[in-house]
Scaffold this active site. Structure first.
Site, mmCIF file in Angstrom:
data_model
loop_
_atom_site.group_PDB
_atom_site.id
_atom_site.type_symbol
_atom_site.label_atom_id
_atom_site.label_comp_id
_atom_site.label_asym_id
_atom_site.label_seq_id
_atom_site.Cartn_x
_atom_site.Cartn_y
_atom_site.Cartn_z
ATOM 1 N N PHE A 93 -74.192 -67.729 53.018
ATOM 2 C CA PHE A 93 -73.819 -67.761 54.527
ATOM 3 C C PHE A 93 -75.223 -67.815 55.564
ATOM 4 C CE2 PHE A 93 -72.902 -66.830 58.735
ATOM 5 C CZ PHE A 93 -71.893 -68.004 59.459
ATOM 6 N N LYS A 151 -79.779 -62.877 66.043
ATOM 7 C CA LYS A 151 -78.383 -61.478 66.569
ATOM 8 C C LYS A 151 -78.863 -60.405 66.864
ATOM 9 C CE LYS A 151 -75.125 -62.696 62.912
ATOM 10 N NZ LYS A 151 -74.134 -63.648 63.957
ATOM 11 N N ASP A 174 -83.399 -64.642 55.776
ATOM 12 C CA ASP A 174 -82.422 -64.616 56.352
ATOM 13 C C ASP A 174 -82.224 -63.377 56.482
ATOM 14 O OD1 ASP A 174 -80.891 -64.809 58.153
ATOM 15 O OD2 ASP A 174 -79.629 -67.096 56.774
#
Length: 411
Positions: free
Chosen positions: A148, A262, A233
């Site tokens: 994801f 984030k 990531d």
């Protein structure tokens, strides 16, 4: 600390009329949050909840952190946006500090995590053509099943989650998928046109899937030997979440590019970045990539404050120590409604016995008891409290989960 009146009727606040006009691309739990402090949030009815999602790790430092709020307020009173057509006095200190934190020498600032991923893909392709010598438009990037990385059109092109990709084609070519955790399959998929391997060191949305300990070191060795970039990531797994600055640190691996987001914005403003060395990131030339808001002074000021918090090592230490407590308590539930527990630091994926309940049902029951969590992939729930959570909060949250499992098992 426990929420106010946890034994009272847990009637949910009515969803505000305005929310009904929002696109239906989420299926939220029935709680309307109005404020937050530390690891706790309060809804519009004054009921308090322990936040065990932390906005998918975007709120690693807790809600309303005073240091981050002070940095944001100070910058709000000065200037918030200039565009990258001009320099601003916050960008230099931010990218310098972030590069140092990562052990790299160049930072490409963007806004959202998906933008960081898209930017990393462009950088890898440009590097492949301009440095490695791959033929024009022939570059391929290897990704892992269960990944994801976001929901843009290009990113869902290499997702095997049908809910993210079904009905959104045609898709972007140039990606090859291999099983996560299988270094031999990854190497077998490479050819002379492979420019990068893009991986989550720990897969978040898939259910906090931790690969074998030798996987990332093997990926690092293979990519180096084949002159292929290793892109990590760390948007969810990085910045303290797993008990280290980056989850790659847990196995002593340094990728060529970090993708960050984030928590880099402190839960205040979207901030993301691609971080690497100039021999890779330096392939970009003026006009080839950009963002009106990327590197804006407001975001840079908050991002710099975040980096300074991480530089102390305090949050990584808390995640390690409290994470050990969390995982020990959760492991005790295996065989009592829990099938498996995975994770690192203050990040846990908990597989609920599907014969007992779905992950959604468990999260709804936890909501009644004052705990906010999120399900994924049917019977898995995720816990990712802010790194400022207390030991007592963790014990209480696990106790609520244990009680929910007992209730669901009752005839």
């Amino acid at each position: 600390m426990v929420p106010l009146d946890i034994t009272a009727d847990a009637s949910r606040a009515p969803i505000a009329l305005e929310v009904q006009h929002a696109a239906h691309n989420y299926h939220p739990l029935e709680v309307v949050v109005a404020s937050g402090e530390g690891a706790w949030v309060t809804d519009v009815n004054g009921r308090r909840f322990l936040d065990c999602l932390a906005a998918y790790s975007a709120v690693n430092f807790g809600h309303s952190d005073p240091v981050l709020l002070a940095a944001a307020r100070a910058q709000l009173g000065r200037i918030t946006l200039t565009s990258r057509a001009f320099y601003n006095d916050q960008l230099g200190p931010f990218v310098t500090a972030l590069a140092e934190l990562c052990g790299k020498d160049m930072v490409l600032p963007m806004n959202t995590g998906a933008e960081a991923v898209e930017s990393g893909i462009k950088v890898a392709r440009a590097w492949g053509y301009r440095v490695k010598g791959v033929a024009a438009n022939a570059a391929n990037i290897i990704v892992a099943a269960g990944n994801f990385h976001g929901r843009t059109t290009t990113i869902v092109s290499f997702s095997d989650d049908e809910s993210a990709s079904r009905g959104f084609g045609p898709f972007t070519p140039g990606f090859r998928m291999v099983p996560f955790g299988d270094a031999a399959a990854l190497e077998a998929a490479m050819d002379e046109n492979t420019v990068a391997v893009l991986l989550e060191p720990i897969q978040g949305e898939a259910g906090i899937i931790v690969p074998p300990a030798d996987y990332l070191p093997s990926v690092r060795e293979i990519t180096t030997r084949h002159n292929v970039l290793f892109i990590a990531d760390e948007i969810q797994s990085g910045l303290g979440r797993t008990g280290a600055t980056f989850s790659c640190d847990l196995v002593g691996v340094v990728p060529d590019l970090y993708l960050l987001g984030k928590a880099l914005g402190g839960g205040i403003v979207p901030v993301s970045a691609v971080v690497g060395n100039a021999d890779i990131l330096g392939v970009l030339k003026p006009g080839e990539h950009g963002s009106t808001f990327g590197g804006n002074p407001f975001a840079a000021a908050v991002g710099l404050a975040v980096v300074k918090l991480l530089a102390t090592g305090e949050y990584q230490k808390r995640a390690r120590e409290l994470g050990a407590r969390l995982h020990s308590a959760l492991t005790a539930l295996v065989g009592h409604g829990v099938v498996e527990v995975r994770g690192a630091g203050l990040w846990a994926g908990i597989d609920i016995d599907p014969a007992l309940a779905s992950g959604r049902a468990v999260c709804e029951a936890l909501l009644v008891r004052g705990v906010l969590a999120k399900d994924t992939h049917g019977s898995t729930i995720r816990l990712a409290p802010p790194l400022v959570v207390s030991a007592d909060d963790i014990d209480w949250a696990v106790a609520q989960l244990a009680a929910v499992l007992v209730e669901l098992a009752a005839p």
